[in-house]
Design an enzyme around this catalytic site. Sequence first.
Site, mmCIF file in Angstrom:
data_model
loop_
_atom_site.group_PDB
_atom_site.id
_atom_site.type_symbol
_atom_site.label_atom_id
_atom_site.label_comp_id
_atom_site.label_asym_id
_atom_site.label_seq_id
_atom_site.Cartn_x
_atom_site.Cartn_y
_atom_site.Cartn_z
ATOM 1 N N ASP A 46 0.514 -0.766 -0.358
ATOM 2 C CA ASP A 46 0.084 0.374 0.508
ATOM 3 C C ASP A 46 1.090 0.996 0.083
ATOM 4 O OD1 ASP A 46 -1.852 -1.902 0.196
ATOM 5 O OD2 ASP A 46 -2.183 -1.925 2.289
ATOM 6 N N ASN A 67 -15.497 1.749 6.478
ATOM 7 C CA ASN A 67 -14.562 0.607 7.367
ATOM 8 C C ASN A 67 -13.672 1.720 7.363
ATOM 9 O OD1 ASN A 67 -12.880 -0.673 9.619
ATOM 10 N ND2 ASN A 67 -12.010 -2.114 7.054
ATOM 11 N N ASP A 70 -7.900 3.133 5.501
ATOM 12 C CA ASP A 70 -6.991 3.933 3.984
ATOM 13 C C ASP A 70 -7.070 5.272 4.140
ATOM 14 O OD1 ASP A 70 -6.900 1.099 3.946
ATOM 15 O OD2 ASP A 70 -8.501 0.763 1.930
ATOM 16 N N SER A 78 -13.472 1.563 2.392
ATOM 17 C CA SER A 78 -12.716 0.263 2.501
ATOM 18 C C SER A 78 -13.876 -0.574 2.651
ATOM 19 C CB SER A 78 -11.165 -0.167 2.921
ATOM 20 O OG SER A 78 -11.618 -1.589 3.200
ATOM 21 N N SER A 116 -17.333 -2.044 2.556
ATOM 22 C CA SER A 116 -18.290 -1.546 3.642
ATOM 23 C C SER A 116 -19.075 -0.495 2.963
ATOM 24 C CB SER A 116 -17.554 -1.399 4.763
ATOM 25 O OG SER A 116 -16.968 -2.497 5.425
ATOM 26 N N HIS A 173 -21.033 -2.784 0.309
ATOM 27 C CA HIS A 173 -20.120 -4.045 0.672
ATOM 28 C C HIS A 173 -19.027 -4.814 -0.396
ATOM 29 C CE1 HIS A 173 -17.536 -6.371 3.737
ATOM 30 N NE2 HIS A 173 -17.797 -7.740 3.100
ATOM 31 N N ILE A 203 -13.822 -2.540 -2.847
ATOM 32 C CA ILE A 203 -13.670 -1.178 -3.358
ATOM 33 C C ILE A 203 -12.680 -0.278 -2.336
ATOM 34 C CG2 ILE A 203 -15.708 -0.226 -2.533
ATOM 35 C CD1 ILE A 203 -14.271 1.888 -5.230
ATOM 36 N N GLU A 204 -11.319 -0.234 -1.535
ATOM 37 C CA GLU A 204 -9.760 0.286 -1.222
ATOM 38 C C GLU A 204 -9.234 1.058 -1.385
ATOM 39 O OE1 GLU A 204 -9.200 -3.564 1.132
ATOM 40 O OE2 GLU A 204 -7.723 -3.389 -0.310
ATOM 41 N N HIS A 227 -3.476 -0.663 -4.808
ATOM 42 C CA HIS A 227 -3.233 0.226 -3.643
ATOM 43 C C HIS A 227 -2.262 1.558 -3.595
ATOM 44 C CE1 HIS A 227 -4.625 0.848 0.704
ATOM 45 N NE2 HIS A 227 -3.859 1.919 0.896
#
Length: 501
Positions: free
Chosen positions: A47, A202, A205, A222, A224, A263, A266-267, A348
Site C-alpha cells: 500500500d 470501514n 485507508d 474500504s 463496507s 460491501h 473497493i478500497e 492500493h
Amino acid sequence: MRKQMGMFAFFCLLVPVMMCGCGNKITEKPLSEVKKGGFNAKASVHDPSIITDDKGNYYIFGSHMEAAKSTDLKTWKSFATGVNRTNPLFDNLFDSSMKAFQFVGKNTDGGYSVWAPDVIYNKKMKKYVMYFCTSSTYVKSNLCFATADKIEGPYHYQDTILYSGFTRSTIKQTNFYDIMPKGTKLSEYINMGQYNNIKWPNCIDPTIFYDADGKMWMVYGSWSGGIFLLEIDEATGQPIHPKADEKNQVDAYFGKRLIGGGHNSIEGPYIMYDPVSEYYYLFVSYGKLESNGGYQIRLFRSKKVDGTYTDVAGKTLGYVVDHSKYGVKMMGNYTFPSLTKSYMAPGHNSAFIDKDGKLYVVYHQRFDDGQEFHEPRVHQMFRTKNGWLAAAPFATNGESLRKKGYSEDEVRGVYYLVNHKTDISDTIHKSKKITLEDEKVTGSSTGSYKLDSNKPNISIQIGNDTYEGVIIEMKDEAGNQTICFSGVSKDNQTIWAVRYK
C-alpha cells in the site's frame, strides 16, 4: 493508501523491428532474441503512499509500518519495518497508554494492525503529518494522525479522529457523541445490534491532499459503505464535520460518500488534482489483495473535489450488484513475452506529479509464482486527448513522451497486445499478436487506427471499441528497447501494446 504529490489505458507500442517505407515487408523480431527479465525493487512496501522532498528523494510509506526511499523511483531502500516498539517510525505509538489501539484492540493472532499510512507536509502546522489506521476486524477500525519534523520521523501520535465498527455497548469508547447533534438515531448506524457496514465505511485507508483552492481533504474507506470524503482543518489536523445532507449523501460524522457501498470490493482511495486537465482523479482498488484475488486499479474523475466522480462512460458508482463495469480499469493481471512470470494483483496505489511535470502511479505488485511476495512499482502515466490517464506498460526507466507525432513508418509492425478488460478475477490477460500497417489492425484482433501528426497520440478501433491512447518509446523490465501504446475505451477497458525493436 498513499501519498500525494494520488482505470484508463495506456497502449505500449514497442518500436517495430521492420523495414521502413510503404510497401516494405513487416518482419517480427524473433522472441528468441527478446531478453527476459523482471523488476526488482529491493524492498517490500504494501500500500505504498508517496511523498517527495526538495532534494530529489522519494519516500513511500506502507502498511505494517514499512517505509523506503529512492532517488530514481526504481530502487528502494528500507528505513523502517515491522509493527513493534523498535521501529524508529514512531516515538510513542507503543507507550503505556496505547491510545491508538484502545478501541480496536488486538488482531485474532494477538498482534496489532497499523495500516495504510499517508504522509503530507502540512503548510500551516509546518509539520509532516501521517494519517493511518489501526484495525482488528473487517469493520472495527479507526483513523489516527501523527506529526514529525522530518519526513522519516519519528512520528508522534496525536489523536484518533474517526471510528467504525462500534455497537451500542462500545460507542461510548469513540468520539461519536462529541461530534453528532443531540437526538441522533443510533438505528441509522447500528442494525440488528451490529454496525451497519453495508451503509457506512470501514475507517481505514486515509489519504490527504490539497485541492485547487488550498483546502485540505481526507478521502478514506474500504469495502463496507464505500469511499468517503471529509475536509481537514489545516491548523489542527482534525476533520471538519459537515452538516448532514441526506439528499447529497453527506453524513455529519463520516462526511460525504463519493462512490461505492453495499460491501462491494473497493478500497485504497487516492485523489490527485491535475492543474493541467483541471480534474480531480480518484484512484481505487477492486478485488481482494491476494495474488489470485483479482486486485486491480480503477479510475474516476471529477471537476469538483466532492464529486460527482464518474468513469469514461460518464457513470458514477453507487449501490450495484456488479461493480466490475464501473471505473476505468487501468491495470489488472497481465503478462508479456519478455516477462519471466505474470504480474498479478496490482493495487492500493498513490500518484503524483513530479517537478518536471511527469505523472506517476505508485502501487504494490504481486506475481504468479505461488507466493504472496510483493514489491513497489512506479509507472509513468500520460494524459489522453479526452482527459483520461493511461499508464505505461512497464516500470518507469527515465522515458519521456515525444513532443511531436509519429509517422506511419515508425509505428508499423507486429505488437503484443494485452486487453485488461473489466473482470474482477484471477484471469491473467495474455498478450496476443496484432499488426499495425497502413492504418489497419490485423491479426488476433482487427480494426483500424489513426495517428496524430502533431502529438504522440493514437486512436485505435478494435471491433466496436475505440481506444484513445498515447505512444511511448521505453525500455521494458528486461532492458529491451520497445515502442508502446496505451489506450482507454468508452467501456472502461485499457489496452497495452508492445513492439520489440
